[in-house]
Design an enzyme around this catalytic site. Structure first.
Site, PDB file in Angstrom:
ATOM      1  N   THR A  83      28.918   4.065  15.477  1.00 16.06           N
ATOM      2  CA  THR A  83      29.486   2.806  15.967  1.00 16.06           C
ATOM      3  C   THR A  83      29.189   1.640  15.028  1.00 16.06           C
ATOM      4  O   THR A  83      29.162   0.491  15.464  1.00 16.06           O
ATOM      5  CB  THR A  83      28.948   2.485  17.378  1.00 16.06           C
ATOM      6  OG1 THR A  83      27.508   2.428  17.332  1.00 16.06           O
ATOM      7  CG2 THR A  83      29.391   3.526  18.385  1.00 16.06           C
ATOM      8  N   ASN A 118      40.183  -7.039  12.533  1.00 11.16           N
ATOM      9  CA  ASN A 118      39.541  -8.147  13.244  1.00 11.16           C
ATOM     10  C   ASN A 118      38.547  -8.920  12.382  1.00 11.16           C
ATOM     11  O   ASN A 118      37.931  -9.865  12.868  1.00 11.16           O
ATOM     12  CB  ASN A 118      38.862  -7.651  14.530  1.00 11.16           C
ATOM     13  CG  ASN A 118      37.808  -6.589  14.291  1.00 11.16           C
ATOM     14  OD1 ASN A 118      37.608  -6.132  13.172  1.00 11.16           O
ATOM     15  ND2 ASN A 118      37.140  -6.171  15.353  1.00 11.16           N
ATOM     16  N   ASN A 126      33.699  -2.475  11.572  1.00 12.13           N
ATOM     17  CA  ASN A 126      32.812  -1.372  11.197  1.00 12.13           C
ATOM     18  C   ASN A 126      33.218  -0.750   9.864  1.00 12.13           C
ATOM     19  O   ASN A 126      32.360  -0.427   9.029  1.00 12.13           O
ATOM     20  CB  ASN A 126      32.803  -0.302  12.289  1.00 12.13           C
ATOM     21  CG  ASN A 126      32.039  -0.736  13.512  1.00 12.13           C
ATOM     22  OD1 ASN A 126      31.328  -1.735  13.497  1.00 12.13           O
ATOM     23  ND2 ASN A 126      32.181   0.023  14.592  1.00 12.13           N
ATOM     24  N   HIS A 200      34.606  -1.788  22.730  1.00 10.70           N
ATOM     25  CA  HIS A 200      34.775  -0.901  21.586  1.00 10.70           C
ATOM     26  C   HIS A 200      33.889   0.341  21.675  1.00 10.70           C
ATOM     27  O   HIS A 200      34.383   1.470  21.755  1.00 10.70           O
ATOM     28  CB  HIS A 200      34.481  -1.672  20.295  1.00 10.70           C
ATOM     29  CG  HIS A 200      35.259  -2.922  20.136  1.00 10.70           C
ATOM     30  ND1 HIS A 200      36.613  -2.939  19.882  1.00 10.70           N
ATOM     31  CD2 HIS A 200      34.880  -4.230  20.215  1.00 10.70           C
ATOM     32  CE1 HIS A 200      37.038  -4.184  19.790  1.00 10.70           C
ATOM     33  NE2 HIS A 200      36.005  -4.986  19.994  1.00 10.70           N
ATOM     34  N   ASP A 201      32.581   0.130  21.625  1.00 12.06           N
ATOM     35  CA  ASP A 201      31.659   1.271  21.618  1.00 12.06           C
ATOM     36  C   ASP A 201      31.691   2.053  22.933  1.00 12.06           C
ATOM     37  O   ASP A 201      31.652   3.292  22.919  1.00 12.06           O
ATOM     38  CB  ASP A 201      30.240   0.810  21.303  1.00 12.06           C
ATOM     39  CG  ASP A 201      30.125   0.197  19.911  1.00 12.06           C
ATOM     40  OD1 ASP A 201      31.108   0.283  19.149  1.00 12.06           O
ATOM     41  OD2 ASP A 201      29.062  -0.377  19.595  1.00 12.06           O
TER      42      ASP A 201
END
Length: 272
Positions: A83, A118, A126, A200-201
């Site tokens: 992540t 983003n 990431n 997200h995660d």
């Protein structure tokens, strides 16, 4: 990747792929980026205050070696959910290429195929932290599932839902409200169309546990490494006609089912 110019980065990346140890700079001090501070607060959890954990620190060791050992022991029973930057996972598969066909499940949070990034018009956060590592991971032959902005921005946590935790009257519930309020404020200022904060995660973990939550598209990916699109996840033109697709890219998600499960599980944990 070590180097400040495109040529320096490319040369370091090539040396690293061939077994060199000088690809990533390991002697530099770490500090959060200004972007990370803006999104997550200087303390990383929205300014919420939590007590120190009573758990003792883990013994020093190599994350890469730990994952390699676990993968060889558990094979397809092991699921890994990266992540952040893909540096560790890229190094795992470089150091232990036999794991590419071991059945280990790698469900990563990162990237975007159908949406803008983003942190730049092209790059997701990431992937942007280490584009070379992500590029290697996608190209090395490992089996991956990409849970990117295509789906995580569909599963927004609204302030109304987050504030349900306030009614629990527990320290954990109060912590969750404080933490998510900061995150939601950032989103409403910068991406108001999301109408909350992206999960997200949590979605990556949920999809790793239950792949039926997402629908995927098999594709062979690469990451752009230079120019204005550095960090972009996109199809690898050299492998477009390959029958074997190494990455499953999530493009659809059962939003209501995921959000119901997320709220139920987190609320139960916060209730204590």
């Amino acid at each position: 990747m070590r180097g400040t110019t495109p040529d320096e980065r490319a040369q370091a990346y090539a040396r690293w792929q061939n077994g060199g140890a000088d690809g990533w700079q390991t002697d530099a001090s770490w500090s959060p980026t200004p972007g990370s501070v803006a999104v997550h607060h200087p303390n990383g959890i929205g300014g919420a205050i939590i007590p120190d954990s009573p758990r003792a620190p883990e013994a020093p060791g190599s994350a890469v070696d730990f994952i390699i050992t676990a993968a060889r022991e558990y094979g397809p029973d092991l699921t890994i959910v990266p992540t952040g930057a893909m540096t560790t996972m890229a190094t795992v598969f470089r150091n232990a290429p036999d794991l590419k066909d071991s059945g280990v499940n790698v469900t990563l949070m990162g990237g975007a195929l159908t949406l803008p990034g983003n942190v730049s018009p092209a790059a997701e956060a990431n992937i942007s932290q280490d584009p070379e590592a992500a590029d290697y991971l996608f190209k090395c032959g490992a089996r991956t599932t990409m849970i990117g902005l295509d789906v995580t921005h569909q599963t927004a946590l609204t302030r109304e839902k987050a504030h349900e935790w306030a009614s629990l009257g527990t320290p954990a519930g109060d912590f969750l409200v404080t933490m998510t309020d900061y995150y939601i404020d950032f989103y409403l200022k910068n991406q108001p169309e999301i109408r909350g904060c992206g999960l997200h995660d949590p979605l990556a973990v949920a999809a790793a546990l239950d792949p039926s939550l997402v629908t995927t598209f098999g594709f062979n990916l690469q990451v752009d490494l230079e120019g204005p699109f550095r960090g972009r996840t996109i199809g690898d033109r050299s492998r477009l006609q390959d029958f074997d697709k190494h990455t499953q890219v999530a493009l659809g998600v059962d939003v209501s089912e995921f959000l119901d499960r997320f709220m139920a599980r987190v609320t139960a944990a916060a209730r204590g």
